[in-house]
Motif scaffolding. Structure first.
Motif, PDB file in Angstrom:
ATOM      1  N   SER A  65      -8.562   3.509   0.118  1.00 11.33           N
ATOM      2  CA  SER A  65      -7.197   3.178  -0.268  1.00 11.33           C
ATOM      3  C   SER A  65      -6.241   3.762   0.765  1.00 11.33           C
ATOM      4  O   SER A  65      -6.290   4.953   1.058  1.00 11.33           O
ATOM      5  CB  SER A  65      -6.892   3.753  -1.651  1.00 11.33           C
ATOM      6  N   LEU A  66      -5.408   2.912   1.343  1.00 11.52           N
ATOM      7  CA  LEU A  66      -4.381   3.349   2.291  1.00 11.52           C
ATOM      8  C   LEU A  66      -3.088   3.478   1.495  1.00 11.52           C
ATOM      9  O   LEU A  66      -2.485   2.480   1.106  1.00 11.52           O
ATOM     10  CB  LEU A  66      -4.234   2.338   3.428  1.00 11.52           C
ATOM     11  N   ASN A  67      -2.706   4.699   1.206  1.00  9.35           N
ATOM     12  CA  ASN A  67      -1.575   4.968   0.319  1.00  9.35           C
ATOM     13  C   ASN A  67      -0.301   5.273   1.099  1.00  9.35           C
ATOM     14  O   ASN A  67      -0.352   5.717   2.239  1.00  9.35           O
ATOM     15  CB  ASN A  67      -1.914   6.145  -0.594  1.00  9.35           C
ATOM     16  N   ASN A 115      -4.266  13.379   4.737  1.00 12.40           N
ATOM     17  CA  ASN A 115      -2.819  13.162   4.778  1.00 12.40           C
ATOM     18  C   ASN A 115      -2.439  12.918   6.228  1.00 12.40           C
ATOM     19  O   ASN A 115      -2.501  13.830   7.056  1.00 12.40           O
ATOM     20  CB  ASN A 115      -2.083  14.379   4.218  1.00 12.40           C
ATOM     21  N   MET A 116      -2.070  11.696   6.518  1.00 13.80           N
ATOM     22  CA  MET A 116      -1.747  11.323   7.897  1.00 13.80           C
ATOM     23  C   MET A 116      -1.052   9.971   7.901  1.00 13.80           C
ATOM     24  O   MET A 116      -1.174   9.201   6.958  1.00 13.80           O
ATOM     25  CB  MET A 116      -3.035  11.223   8.725  1.00 13.80           C
ATOM     26  N   SER A 117      -0.316   9.719   8.952  1.00 18.29           N
ATOM     27  CA  SER A 117       0.255   8.387   9.098  1.00 18.29           C
ATOM     28  C   SER A 117      -0.776   7.523   9.811  1.00 18.29           C
ATOM     29  O   SER A 117      -1.595   8.018  10.567  1.00 18.29           O
ATOM     30  CB  SER A 117       1.564   8.434   9.879  1.00 18.29           C
ATOM     31  N   CYS A 120       0.185   0.576  12.238  1.00 16.94           N
ATOM     32  CA  CYS A 120       0.097  -0.820  11.838  1.00 16.94           C
ATOM     33  C   CYS A 120      -0.876  -1.556  12.768  1.00 16.94           C
ATOM     34  O   CYS A 120      -0.994  -1.219  13.939  1.00 16.94           O
ATOM     35  CB  CYS A 120       1.490  -1.434  11.937  1.00 16.94           C
ATOM     36  N   GLY A 121      -1.571  -2.536  12.238  1.00 17.32           N
ATOM     37  CA  GLY A 121      -2.432  -3.370  13.059  1.00 17.32           C
ATOM     38  C   GLY A 121      -3.863  -2.881  13.220  1.00 17.32           C
ATOM     39  O   GLY A 121      -4.685  -3.564  13.809  1.00 17.32           O
ATOM     40  N   LYS A 122      -4.184  -1.707  12.706  1.00 21.05           N
ATOM     41  CA  LYS A 122      -5.555  -1.190  12.782  1.00 21.05           C
ATOM     42  C   LYS A 122      -6.268  -1.498  11.468  1.00 21.05           C
ATOM     43  O   LYS A 122      -5.648  -1.708  10.448  1.00 21.05           O
ATOM     44  CB  LYS A 122      -5.548   0.319  13.017  1.00 21.05           C
ATOM     45  N   LYS A 123      -7.589  -1.488  11.523  1.00 16.69           N
ATOM     46  CA  LYS A 123      -8.406  -1.704  10.330  1.00 16.69           C
ATOM     47  C   LYS A 123      -9.162  -0.424  10.021  1.00 16.69           C
ATOM     48  O   LYS A 123      -9.713   0.210  10.907  1.00 16.69           O
ATOM     49  CB  LYS A 123      -9.358  -2.863  10.547  1.00 16.69           C
TER      50      LYS A 123
END
Length: 146
Positions: A65-67, A115-117, A120-123
């Motif tokens: 899960s990418l929260n 906990n990290m940012s 965008c665009g990565k899988k």
């Protein structure tokens, strides 16, 4: 309500999105949409189902899960049967990160959070490395862009 249904419902609530169920006898199953449908176009936004991906294994379910708020990656495994295992949870993007070794018994849910940012665009692929059995993975999850 059966234990499997209860654990699946709990996983859905914890992930904050609807998850697809697969038969318990499946050794591994991709519960994501077909590849052509899963590719977001310029006019399609990433939905919760793109940020949460699960796969059913013979004795449980593995999810990533990418929260957001705060930005974090969570990988969790809900064990529904079989004997106790020792495993590391992890995720792969351009490199692989692993949690500490965990002992997981039937009926338990193990999770690991980073906990990290995430760009965008990565899988991102969720992983479980089970001692003596190998490594299993989820379908790729996509973070929200924009």
């Amino acid at each position: 309500m059966s234990r499997r249904v209860t654990l699946t419902a709990a996983a859905c609530i914890a992930a904050g999105a609807s998850l697809l169920a697969a038969p318990a006898h499946a050794t591994e199953r991709d519960t994501s949409a077909p590849a052509a449908a899963a590719q977001p176009s310029q006019n399609v936004s990433v939905t919760a189902s793109d940020r949460v991906k699960c796969t059913s294994l013979s004795n449980g379910q593995l999810c990533i899960s990418l929260n957001t708020s705060p930005s974090r990656i969570e990988v969790f495994y809900t064990k529904s049967g079989g004997s106790t295992i020792k495993a590391n949870l992890g995720f792969r993007v351009s490199t692989t990160s692993w949690s500490a070794l965990k002992t997981i018994s039937t009926g338990e849910r193990a999770n690991a959070t980073w906990n990290m940012s995430y760009p965008c665009g990565k899988k991102y692929v969720g992983l479980i490395k089970v001692q003596g059995q190998g490594t299993f993975e989820t379908p790729a999850a996509t973070p929200p862009c924009g």
